[in-house]
Design an enzyme around this catalytic site. Structure first.
Site, PDB file in Angstrom:
ATOM      1  N   LYS A 146      39.964  40.688  42.874  1.00 58.73           N
ATOM      2  CA  LYS A 146      40.097  39.796  41.729  1.00 58.73           C
ATOM      3  C   LYS A 146      41.539  39.299  41.737  1.00 58.73           C
ATOM      4  O   LYS A 146      42.483  40.090  41.702  1.00 58.73           O
ATOM      5  CB  LYS A 146      39.796  40.534  40.429  1.00 58.73           C
ATOM      6  CG  LYS A 146      40.000  39.664  39.191  1.00 58.73           C
ATOM      7  CD  LYS A 146      39.924  40.482  37.906  1.00 58.73           C
ATOM      8  CE  LYS A 146      40.248  39.579  36.706  1.00 58.73           C
ATOM      9  NZ  LYS A 146      40.392  40.363  35.453  1.00 58.73           N
ATOM     10  N   TYR A 172      42.356  44.732  42.427  1.00 63.26           N
ATOM     11  CA  TYR A 172      42.637  43.940  41.232  1.00 63.26           C
ATOM     12  C   TYR A 172      44.098  43.531  41.326  1.00 63.26           C
ATOM     13  O   TYR A 172      44.993  44.328  41.041  1.00 63.26           O
ATOM     14  CB  TYR A 172      42.345  44.763  39.986  1.00 63.26           C
ATOM     15  CG  TYR A 172      42.548  44.068  38.653  1.00 63.26           C
ATOM     16  CD1 TYR A 172      42.883  42.723  38.562  1.00 63.26           C
ATOM     17  CD2 TYR A 172      42.396  44.774  37.469  1.00 63.26           C
ATOM     18  CE1 TYR A 172      43.065  42.104  37.337  1.00 63.26           C
ATOM     19  CE2 TYR A 172      42.573  44.169  36.227  1.00 63.26           C
ATOM     20  CZ  TYR A 172      42.904  42.841  36.173  1.00 63.26           C
ATOM     21  OH  TYR A 172      43.087  42.234  34.950  1.00 63.26           O
TER      22      TYR A 172
END
Length: 298
Positions: free
Chosen positions: A164, A137
């Protein structure tokens, strides 16, 4: 087997909680059902929008249990397990596997300013604990700058499939997407530039404001895949009018207030995040009404 396991629209679903931090299970289930009926492809739980880093460990574990039970194969579930200590993160990673999520995700270890060696050890431990696909992330909130070169090295961790990408640096994102012959799962983070991310190669989007505009973001992805750029630009600009309002007032608090307004009873953002006063709530909802939100966005 391809690393690209997730695509389409995945709300970074909010976590409805009571004042004591316990989960409002029925509210969560209602939100998930609405989103699934709207055509989303899955959910990202326990991240920034889901307030994971400030929730009690028991609440985070209950969140994963309820979401996987409610979704039950109708969409994919990525569970964010990042925590300030590795023991908690490993517990969350292990439980995520036990309840049947499709993948785990985590910000890099935060607060103390870790180097790449320590970040690699952290992600390796989570991958080994969960035995699930793992997504980095890349969020500025974690305080670690994730570069294309770092991602390339971290992709050597068994189970690592991608990340992400919550950044407006779409040049760097495109460089990352081209790693390993394109066999890397890259998911766009910023809601207001989903179109930019898709154009630069993202496989889909994970977003906060998808919580309150799921059909609109499903349309953005669909129009993009159909090559209808006029329609996708129109829908992105429409979404951005609400996003601009949320950025003005407070994203998580505003999203939860909209959901409350729609009858989902989410409660306030977790303290010490911003709590709307009665006057602020009235002003926020008045600006929302001026956009004809309930008529044009649901």
């Amino acid at each position: 087997m391809s690393n690209v396991k997730f695509s389409g629209i995945m709300p970074a679903v909010v976590t409805p909680v009571n004042e004591d931090g316990t989960l409002r299970e029925e509210s969560l289930r209602k939100i998930l059902r609405w989103h699934l009926d709207s055509g989303v492809d899955g959910f990202y739980i326990g991240g920034g929008t889901g307030e994971g880093p400030v929730l009690q460990l028991e609440t985070r574990m209950k969140l994963a249990e309820v979401v996987t039970d409610e979704v039950a194969g109708k969409g994919k579930v990525i569970c964010h397990v990042g925590a300030i200590d590795l023991i908690s993160a490993r517990k969350l990673a292990r439980q995520a596997r036990e309840v049947g999520v499709d993948a785990i995700s985590s910000v890099p270890p935060f607060f103390f300013g870790y180097g790449e060696k320590e970040i690699t050890q952290y992600y390796t431990a989570l991958a080994e604990e969960s035995q699930l696909p793992l997504l980095m992330y890349a969020s500025p909130l974690a305080g670690t700058k994730i570069t294309c070169e770092m991602v390339d090295r971290l992709m050597d961790i068994p189970g690592m499939i991608g990340l992400k990408w919550t950044s407006y640096d779409y040049y760097e994102m495109s460089r990352i997407k081209n790693l390993r012959g394109g066999d890397i799962n890259v998911i766009n983070g910023p809601d207001e530039t989903l179109l930019c991310g898709l154009v630069m190669g993202a496989d889909g989007g994970i977003g906060a404001t998808y919580n309150v505009m799921p059909k609109l973001f499903v349309n953005i992805y669909r129009y993009f895949k159909e090559g209808n750029l006029d329609a996708v630009r129109r829908e992105q600009q429409k979404a951005n009018r609400v996003i601009e309002l949320l950025l003005k007032w407070h994203v998580v608090g505003g999203i939860k207030d909209i959901l409350d307004m729609l009858g989902y009873e989410c409660g306030a953002a977790t303290y010490p995040m911003k709590q709307f006063t009665d006057e602020e709530r009235k002003a926020f909802r008045a600006e929302l009404a001026a956009l004809q939100f309930e008529r044009d966005y649901l």
